[in-house]
Design an enzyme around this catalytic site. Sequence first.
Site, short mmCIF file in Angstrom:
data_model
loop_
_atom_site.label_atom_id
_atom_site.label_comp_id
_atom_site.label_asym_id
_atom_site.label_seq_id
_atom_site.Cartn_x
_atom_site.Cartn_y
_atom_site.Cartn_z
N GLY A 29 119.91 2.46 99.84
CA GLY A 29 121.00 1.77 100.53
C GLY A 29 121.78 0.79 99.67
N THR A 30 121.91 1.07 98.36
CA THR A 30 122.74 0.15 97.57
C THR A 30 124.22 0.28 97.94
OG1 THR A 30 123.02 1.65 95.67
CG2 THR A 30 121.11 0.17 95.62
N ASN A 31 124.65 1.47 98.34
CA ASN A 31 126.04 1.60 98.80
C ASN A 31 126.24 0.88 100.13
OD1 ASN A 31 127.86 3.35 97.06
ND2 ASN A 31 125.93 4.51 97.04
N ARG A 86 120.05 15.59 118.97
CA ARG A 86 121.49 15.50 118.70
C ARG A 86 122.20 14.61 119.71
NH1 ARG A 86 121.65 21.88 118.05
NH2 ARG A 86 121.01 22.02 115.88
N LYS A 108 120.48 14.26 105.40
CA LYS A 108 120.41 15.30 106.43
C LYS A 108 121.81 15.81 106.73
CE LYS A 108 116.03 14.87 107.28
NZ LYS A 108 115.11 15.93 106.90
N ASN A 124 131.69 10.71 103.07
CA ASN A 124 130.46 10.75 102.29
C ASN A 124 130.79 10.30 100.87
OD1 ASN A 124 127.71 11.52 101.57
ND2 ASN A 124 128.61 13.29 100.53
N HIS A 126 129.65 10.74 96.90
CA HIS A 126 128.91 11.68 96.06
C HIS A 126 129.01 11.22 94.60
CE1 HIS A 126 127.05 15.51 95.10
NE2 HIS A 126 127.88 15.59 94.07
N ASP A 167 129.19 18.66 100.92
CA ASP A 167 130.14 18.18 99.89
C ASP A 167 131.43 19.00 99.84
OD1 ASP A 167 128.12 16.38 99.15
OD2 ASP A 167 127.32 17.74 97.64
N GLU A 196 130.51 3.78 92.44
CA GLU A 196 130.37 4.04 93.88
C GLU A 196 130.51 2.76 94.68
OE1 GLU A 196 127.06 6.51 95.13
OE2 GLU A 196 126.80 7.22 93.08
C1 GRF Z 1 124.36 7.66 95.86
O1 GRF Z 1 124.34 8.05 94.52
C2 GRF Z 1 125.32 8.51 96.64
O2 GRF Z 1 126.41 8.95 95.89
C3 GRF Z 1 124.47 9.70 97.04
O3 GRF Z 1 123.21 9.16 97.31
C4 GRF Z 1 123.03 7.96 96.55
C5 GRF Z 1 122.65 6.88 97.52
O4 GRF Z 1 122.31 5.70 96.87
N1 GRF Z 1 125.05 10.42 98.14
P1 GRF Z 1 122.04 4.38 97.71
O5 GRF Z 1 121.00 4.72 98.77
O6 GRF Z 1 123.33 3.97 98.33
O7 GRF Z 1 121.52 3.40 96.71
#
Ligand code: GRF
Length: 224
Positions: A29-31, A86, A108, A124, A126, A167, A196
């Site tokens: 979850g760093t994003n 769902r 998922k 998303n 990537h 993707d 990111e």
């Molecule tokens: C990231 O590299 C993202 O691009 C990919 O999964 C990774 C998730 O990283 N889809 P984090 O959990 O946000 O650290």
Amino acid sequence: MEPRPISQRESHISSGEKFRVAVLISGGGTNLQALLDAATVGSIAAEVCLVISSNPEAVGLERAKRAGVPTAVFRSKDFPDLPSFRRALLESLRDSGARLLVLAGYMKKLPREVLRAYPDAIINIHPALLPRFGGKGYFGRRVHAAVLAAGERVSGATVHLVTEGYDEGPNLLQEQIPVRSDDTVESLAARVLAVEHRLLPAAVQAFADGRVRSQGGRVWVEPA
Ligand code: GRF
């Protein structure tokens, strides 16, 4: 025909009300953290209203809790059957009032019901320059290993709209970085991750601003 803003088409955001975003995760979850931080300091006019994880052990759940954001874990195996899983997932998203769903390391596939309920409103992130190095099997270290094995001179990150295939949806934002001759999977992954963490908040802000446009199947982000 005028291009239409896709994020505010059905929304009635009154002034002062923040653009609500649900984030779906499976791991670190760093994003997610980048979004939480951007919301806290006000660099995005959005709030994370719900964090859903497919994995009860996801470190990202702790990040959400620390930020006071409601969390939920949804695993199909905890439900008697797939339709009830769902339905419950969709209900939780709907109840959160989210206008945008952000997949940030969510491992998922989203149920078709959710895709249909949020047309052009699921993104998303990537860790490569889609459409290259994406699709089934391209996740985590594997993406960067494939980039290095192919001898690529550039890599980067992509935010794209989510459609049914892995993707596959149209790209919204992309940022490139050079691949260094001495890069390892770890060093490349770390530099891409830093990209990111900028790109994802920028994409959310574009939705919050209503700068994401679509026309004739094409989607783009207007400059701020
Ligand atoms: C990231 O590299 C993202 O691009 C990919 O999964 C990774 C998730 O990283 N889809 P984090 O959990 O946000 O650290």
